[in-house]
Design a protein around this motif. Structure first.
Motif, mmCIF file in Angstrom:
data_model
loop_
_atom_site.group_PDB
_atom_site.id
_atom_site.type_symbol
_atom_site.label_atom_id
_atom_site.label_comp_id
_atom_site.label_asym_id
_atom_site.label_seq_id
_atom_site.Cartn_x
_atom_site.Cartn_y
_atom_site.Cartn_z
ATOM 1 N N TRP A 79 0.786 40.766 40.247
ATOM 2 C CA TRP A 79 1.962 41.629 40.353
ATOM 3 C C TRP A 79 1.548 43.030 40.800
ATOM 4 C CZ3 TRP A 79 3.141 46.196 37.870
ATOM 5 C CH2 TRP A 79 4.405 46.696 38.125
ATOM 6 N N LEU A 80 0.487 43.558 40.227
ATOM 7 C CA LEU A 80 0.012 44.889 40.589
ATOM 8 C C LEU A 80 -0.414 44.944 42.051
ATOM 9 C CD1 LEU A 80 -0.628 47.675 39.308
ATOM 10 C CD2 LEU A 80 -2.953 46.846 38.988
ATOM 11 N N LEU B 9 0.488 42.895 44.585
ATOM 12 C CA LEU B 9 1.654 42.723 45.459
ATOM 13 C C LEU B 9 2.563 43.944 45.432
ATOM 14 C CD1 LEU B 9 2.484 38.979 44.729
ATOM 15 C CD2 LEU B 9 1.428 39.941 46.780
ATOM 16 N N HIS B 10 2.674 44.587 44.304
ATOM 17 C CA HIS B 10 3.493 45.803 44.205
ATOM 18 C C HIS B 10 2.973 46.877 45.147
ATOM 19 C CE1 HIS B 10 5.699 49.153 42.483
ATOM 20 N NE2 HIS B 10 4.542 49.782 42.292
ATOM 21 N N TYR B 11 1.664 47.130 45.114
ATOM 22 C CA TYR B 11 1.111 48.190 45.958
ATOM 23 C C TYR B 11 1.030 47.786 47.425
ATOM 24 C CZ TYR B 11 0.415 51.252 42.078
ATOM 25 O OH TYR B 11 0.644 52.080 41.022
ATOM 26 N N THR C 225 3.394 46.062 48.877
ATOM 27 C CA THR C 225 4.773 46.316 49.299
ATOM 28 C C THR C 225 5.009 47.811 49.505
ATOM 29 O OG1 THR C 225 5.500 44.384 48.074
ATOM 30 C CG2 THR C 225 7.196 45.974 48.697
ATOM 31 N N LYS C 226 4.527 48.630 48.591
ATOM 32 C CA LYS C 226 4.676 50.090 48.726
ATOM 33 C C LYS C 226 3.961 50.587 49.973
ATOM 34 C CE LYS C 226 7.037 51.174 45.103
ATOM 35 N NZ LYS C 226 8.354 51.754 45.210
ATOM 36 N N GLN D 270 6.002 49.836 53.066
ATOM 37 C CA GLN D 270 7.220 50.627 53.146
ATOM 38 C C GLN D 270 6.947 52.091 53.432
ATOM 39 O OE1 GLN D 270 9.197 50.008 49.422
ATOM 40 N NE2 GLN D 270 10.049 48.031 50.023
#
Length: 90
Positions: A20-21, A23-25, A27-28, A31
């Motif tokens: 999760w960590l 994939l979160h970063y 995605t950031k 973007q």
């Protein structure tokens, strides 16, 4: 007794928290804003203006040097960037 609590926390951290960590970063990062065409055009105009100002400065230094033989221009424009003093860097 402690092993019963530690094992699920470690497994959860490895298989849920870590992906999760990551994939979160990712995605950031995707973007994050990038340069637009307008930004690139503005940078090109600023670069052109900076070159014109540098040419004007060299012309003024040549004129002053011709009028005053003791005048020493600040920096030769042909100098490599590594050779420039730190006071002239941005």
């Amino acid at each position: 007794m402690e092993d019963i609590i530690v094992v699920p926390i470690v497994i959860g951290s490895l298989f849920i928290g870590l992906p999760w960590l990551i994939l979160h970063y990712i995605t950031k990062w995707k973007q994050a804003p990038s340069l637009t065409g307008e930004d690139e055009k503005l940078l090109d105009e600023m670069h052109y203006t900076a070159r014109r100002l540098e040419e004007r400065l060299q012309t003024i230094e040549r004129i002053v040097a011709a009028d005053n033989p003791d005048f020493r221009p600040g920096i030769d424009s042909a100098a490599e960037p590594d050779q420039l003093p730190y006071s002239r860097r941005n």
